[in-house]
Write an enzyme that holds these catalytic residues in place. Structure first.
Site, PDB file in Angstrom:
ATOM      1  N   SER A  51       0.864  -1.189   0.000  1.00 55.20           N
ATOM      2  CA  SER A  51       0.000   0.000   0.000  1.00 55.20           C
ATOM      3  C   SER A  51       0.891   1.226   0.000  1.00 55.20           C
ATOM      4  CB  SER A  51      -0.892   0.016   1.249  1.00 55.20           C
ATOM      5  OG  SER A  51      -0.094   0.216   2.409  1.00 55.20           O
ATOM      6  N   LEU A 116       2.633  -1.386   5.240  1.00 54.24           N
ATOM      7  CA  LEU A 116       2.024  -0.124   5.667  1.00 54.24           C
ATOM      8  C   LEU A 116       3.134   0.914   5.788  1.00 54.24           C
ATOM      9  CD1 LEU A 116      -0.394   1.532   6.727  1.00 54.24           C
ATOM     10  CD2 LEU A 116       0.141   0.677   9.020  1.00 54.24           C
ATOM     11  N   ILE A 147       6.741  -2.706   7.535  1.00 56.80           N
ATOM     12  CA  ILE A 147       6.659  -1.250   7.611  1.00 56.80           C
ATOM     13  C   ILE A 147       7.484  -0.677   6.467  1.00 56.80           C
ATOM     14  CG2 ILE A 147       7.162   0.791   8.986  1.00 56.80           C
ATOM     15  CD1 ILE A 147       4.927  -0.889  10.159  1.00 56.80           C
ATOM     16  N   LYS A 148       6.851   0.219   5.697  1.00 55.00           N
ATOM     17  CA  LYS A 148       7.553   0.829   4.572  1.00 55.00           C
ATOM     18  C   LYS A 148       8.276   2.090   5.037  1.00 55.00           C
ATOM     19  CE  LYS A 148       5.726   0.773   0.365  1.00 55.00           C
ATOM     20  NZ  LYS A 148       4.763   0.910  -0.763  1.00 55.00           N
ATOM     21  N   ILE A 149       9.576   2.135   4.762  1.00 56.60           N
ATOM     22  CA  ILE A 149      10.413   3.290   5.085  1.00 56.60           C
ATOM     23  C   ILE A 149      11.130   3.704   3.805  1.00 56.60           C
ATOM     24  CG2 ILE A 149      12.434   4.099   6.382  1.00 56.60           C
ATOM     25  CD1 ILE A 149      11.697   2.182   8.601  1.00 56.60           C
TER      26      ILE A 149
END
Length: 951
Positions: A51, A116, A147-149
């Protein structure tokens, strides 16, 4: 999006033969819940989901899929747009995670992940990214979450820290090999840090999202430009068109293969670590000259992921071809990269630009997403929120839109909430922003306040008398005037004057044996509340003896002189203020909440309304729908671009006292360095011909008790092209929301004015002059002598040398005419009356100001001293030099002693008036003082006649 038939094998499943995992780049609640997502997983072999803000913006901003949950959340909780989005997104991610859990289990945690993203606003903030990654990881609490960074320079340390903390990470926004190498280093170092700390490195998943099609978009555009211009290298340029992105990806894959062969990785692998797989992102084809499955077909290879947007997934299912393409023609790919460099296509520059654009694009999408969520939230809450309507001339309205968009693009409201002093002057502003958190703080301490409220009620006080000045008194006064007396509680009176007649009037209103005294002073060393305390403590002692202290409550900052005195004199309670909140921003702190509690205001309901105001103005709410930023931008743009610096407050009778509080907030915050907004309160509304072009009108309207006549008068102003902001309150208690909104708006206006809205240098100057005069009285028994430059019966006129030179004359009419003849367009007239503020004097000053307004077509301020010294006095002395002032003093019919001091209340008031005038003169203001000798009523009548004749 179409799912494949249950009788035919999906071509997407063939990717398994090449050890590549197809993931879906799409999330939408309806799609998850209607079985479509499950079909993709079971029939097409989709092994993961990603996403991003753009995806959520389309999902949440369109349709009604999320409305039911929004309504449920908002029925039980008070949340900001950002908090509401996050609750919705977490629900989506958790539901997708559960759908993918079988894949996660079957692949032994290699696949089955859903991603996310941390807030795109944090892309350049390492520490905030680390904090948010950990927070979201904990909030979702699913093992197959990533977790998207972003792989920015600032993101890499956050990636390392998050990996070391055992968080699965999807690194996003990778375009260049150099950036990818840094990410790989961060990932490896994170695993090593974790192992060194004695933790297992097993089961920590990561992918590095390498963006593809956007590179061709940039490079191809430059190739086309040069070919069209007849570049000598046109043939060579054309030969690599559409090939650079894939070649770039293949080089990244080759680097990955090398890392997988390294001793460093071998050690981590032996310890149970998973490889960080390359993930191909942005694989939808942008150029219609290319195959719509180009970036899927050409990037198939082992231990990789391709996250595919819906349309591309449908296309690949329909006609995609499978082959081990990623390892093909590596030498050709290297040649393409060399050619790109030789031809000066500046891939490094392109990728840097793409990172910046990607960060900006996701931030833009997030702005749009939060705007959509916030708009829906406002619609659901409906009349739980005040309503704001702008009626601005076209150019003014466009300038406001531009200002709001500038704030949005710069993220200035987020900087404000982050206590970034660069929003203003970059000096000490950050230390004065505790008011941003104070409503949450007071709500967390609600039981303490409610316990006090119950105790006050149980003790059966018949009156409450608050002794304070400025921010300590004006907020409580709004509560007293707006809500009146509450059943079972005492009436709240507020005394904020050193006028001996006024002090005596309030003394007569109370029975000291049955009165709760609230002494309110931030510093604990302010002259006025200290002498009021001395006087009324003496009054109480006469009625109560040694028990007097038990009728006193102090509200003051920790460590103040008042706190020490309260303990010494046995006060019933001492409530602490916050040192990092200035007085005028303190209404929602204990300085407002303690008198609210004592007078019976329903605290929970009041603070919940205030929380609605806080959440509506939150850092996550885009400026266009952020009521505080919107109002502040109207103020700031109006003053700086259109000269509309007279903020004229029109209010429904039931909420009219809010204007006095807002007047202080605006004037004391913005009026300095020769700049500022001049608030105009309680000036009776008139037709358009009575106003110059320097007004901005704010119609503060209680919808349930509005005046049709007032509505029509405001409509006339709008029809005449005057700028009007209408704020509709649906309930009196919404004044709590407005307190916070106007605090934000004032801070925002201060940013437009480029001043510090949290200091008050000229108020301090007036205090210093007053102190000099009272000290002189203590030494000599009298104030320094002064002589009028003219007298006319019982009217005596005083001024400094510069003003005297401009005001020569022998009669009141001639002097006043000369004074008011100095008024020009864009000015305002301030009547500053150091007399008792009662019904008769209020009526006198209102009639007089309106006569001046109508004769001169200028704004007028009608103020009583010393009350205004802690309010508008700052703007009069430090703001724009557009004020023409008439100070009015008078003989006191009666005086009162100040216990323990040589001076009296009358002496203090006289010293304050003279100190005030001295600073006005020192600032070069057009100022005249008239002193009434003898009977006040007679003198005011004569002065009014002289003013009318003069103008």
């Amino acid at each position: 999006m179409n799912a494949t038939s249950s009788t035919a094998k999906s071509p997407l499943r063939d990717l398994e033969q090449f050890d590549q995992s197809p993931w879906l780049d799409f999330v939408r609640r309806g799609y998850t819940r209607d079985g479509s997502m499950a079909k993709l997983i079971t029939e097409d072999g989709v092994k993961g989901v990603t996403s991003n803000p753009a995806i959520f913006q389309k999902a949440m901003g369109e349709g009604t899929d999320y409305d039911a949950q929004m309504k449920d959340i908002l029925a039980h909780d008070i949340v900001s747009a950002g908090q509401l989005y996050e609750r919705l997104a977490i629900t989506d991610i958790q539901e997708v995670a559960k759908l993918l859990k079988p894949v996660f289990d079957e692949t032994k945690a290699l696949d089955g992940y859903v991603s996310l993203e941390v807030s795109p606003y944090l892309a350049r903030d390492t520490q905030a990214t680390e904090h948010e990654a950990a927070r979201l990881w904990k909030a979702v609490a699913e093992p197959n979450l990533m977790i998207k960074i972003p792989g920015t320079e600032e993101g890499v340390p956050a990636i390392r820290k998050s990996i070391a903390d055992g968080i699965n990470i999807n690194v996003t926004l990778l375009f260049s090999l150099d950036a990818y190498k840094k990410v790989v280093e961060g990932w490896l170092s994170g695993l090593e840090d974790r192992a060194k700390a004695g933790h297992s490195v097993a089961g920590i998943a990561s992918v590095a999202s390498f963006f593809v099609s956007r590179i061709d978009g940039k490079i191809d555009a430059e190739i086309d430009r040069r070919v069209k211009a007849g570049d000598a290298e046109s043939k060579a340029l054309t030969a690599i068109r559409g090939k650079v992105a894939i070649a770039n990806a293949k080089m990244a894959y080759q680097y990955w293969l090398g890392v997988m062969k390294s001793d460093r990785w071998a050690k981590l692998k032996a310890a149970g670590a998973q490889p960080q797989r390359l993930l191909w992102a942005s694989t939808g084809t942008k150029d219609k000259a290319y195959s719509d499955v180009l970036y899927v077909e050409e990037l198939i290879g082992p231990e990789t992921v391709n996250t595919i947007p819906p349309a591309t997934l449908d296309a690949y299912r329909d006609h995609g071809k499978r082959r081990a393409s990623l390892a093909e023609n590596v030498e050709d790919a290297a040649h393409v990269m060399k050619e790109a460099k030789r031809l000066g296509l500046d891939l490094d520059g392109v990728t840097r630009t793409l990172v910046d654009e990607g960060v900006a694009s996701f931030a833009e999408a997030f702005d749009s997403l939060l705007g959509s969520v916030g708009t829906k939230e406002n619609a659901i809450l409906g009349k739980k929120l005040p309503e704001t309507k702008l009626a601005l001339p076209a150019a003014f309205g466009e300038a406001v839109k531009k200002g709001l968009d500038t704030w949005r693009k710069a993220g200035t409201i987020r900087k404000l909430w982050a206590r970034d002093a660069s929003v203003w002057t970059g000096r000490d502003e950050a230390k004065w922003l505790k008011w941003l958190d104070i409503v949450d703080d007071r709500y967390d301490h609600l039981k303490e306040l409610e316990a006090f409220q119950s105790e006050v009620k149980a003790r059966g006080f018949k009156q409450i008398l608050l002794l304070g000045m400025g921010g300590s008194s004006l907020g409580p006064e709004v509560l007293a005037e707006t809500f009146g007396k509450h059943e079972g509680f005492a009436h709240l009176y507020v005394l904020d004057s050193t006028d001996p007649q006024q002090v005596r009037t309030f003394e007569k209103k109370i029975d000291p044996a049955h009165t709760l005294f609230i002494v309110s002073s931030k510093s604990g060393s302010t002259l006025e509340p200290n002498i009021m305390l001395a006087y009324f403590f003496d009054v109480a002692k006469k009625a109560l003896g040694e028990k007097a202290g038990q009728h006193f409550v102090a509200v003051t900052d920790p460590g103040s002189k008042l706190e020490a005195l309260a303990k010494k004199d046995g006060f019933w309670k001492v409530f602490s203020g916050e040192k990092q909140i200035g007085g005028r921003y303190s209404v929602l702190s204990n300085f407002g909440m303690v008198p609210a509690a004592a007078s019976g205001v329903p605290l929970k309901l009041f603070l919940e309304d205030a929380l609605h105001g806080v959440r509506a103005c939150d850092s996550s709410v885009p400026p266009a729908i952020n009521p505080g930023v919107l109002l502040g931008t109207v103020f700031g743009v109006g003053a700086t671009e259109f000269g509309r610096d007279k903020i004229t407050i029109i209010a429904t009778k039931q909420v009219a006292d809010f204007g006095a509080w807002a007047e202080q907030l605006i004037a004391e915050s913005t009026g300095k360095l020769g700049k500022g907004l001049i608030p105009i309160d309680e000036e009776t509304l008139a037709g358009p011909k009575h106003y110059g072009k320097d007004r901005l009108f704010v119609y503060f309207r209680l919808a349930s008790e509005h005046s049709h006549e007032q509505d029509e008068a405001v409509r006339t102003l709008i029809d005449a092209g005057e700028p009007v902001v209408t704020i509709n309150l649906h309930d009196r208690r919404q004044i709590a929301q407005e307190f916070f909104r106007w605090e934000i708006a004032t801070a925002v206006a201060g940013a437009y004015l480029k001043i510090n809205p949290f200091d008050q240098p000229d108020v301090e100057a007036s205090k210093i002059e007053t102190k000099k005069l009272t000290a002189a009285y203590n030494e000599t028994g009298h104030l320094p002598p002064e002589a009028p430059f003219a007298t006319d019966g019982d009217l005596a006129f005083f001024a400094d040398k510069k003003n005297v030179a401009a005001l020569r004359g022998e009669t009141a009419q001639i002097i006043l005419k000369a004074h008011f003849d100095r008024v020009k367009a864009g000015d305002y007239v301030g009547l500053l009356a150091y007399i008792e503020r009662d019904r008769a004097t209020i009526e006198w000053i209102q009639h007089t100001r309106l006569a001046i307004r109508d004769a001169k077509t200028v704004a007028t301020a009608a103020e009583f001293g010393p009350r205004f010294l802690h309010s508008t006095g700052q703007a009069y002395k430090g703001g724009p030099d557009s004020g023409v002032f008439l100070q009015i003093t008078a003989d006191d019919a009666h005086d009162l002693p100040v216990p323990g001091e040589r001076y009296s209340f009358g002496v203090v008031k006289a010293a304050q008036a003279r100190g005030d005038f001295d600073v006005l003169a020192e600032r070069g203001r057009r100022a005249l003082r008239v002193h009434i000798k003898g009977d006040l009523k007679t003198g005011l009548a004569k002065l009014a006649s002289a003013i009318r004749a003069a103008i």
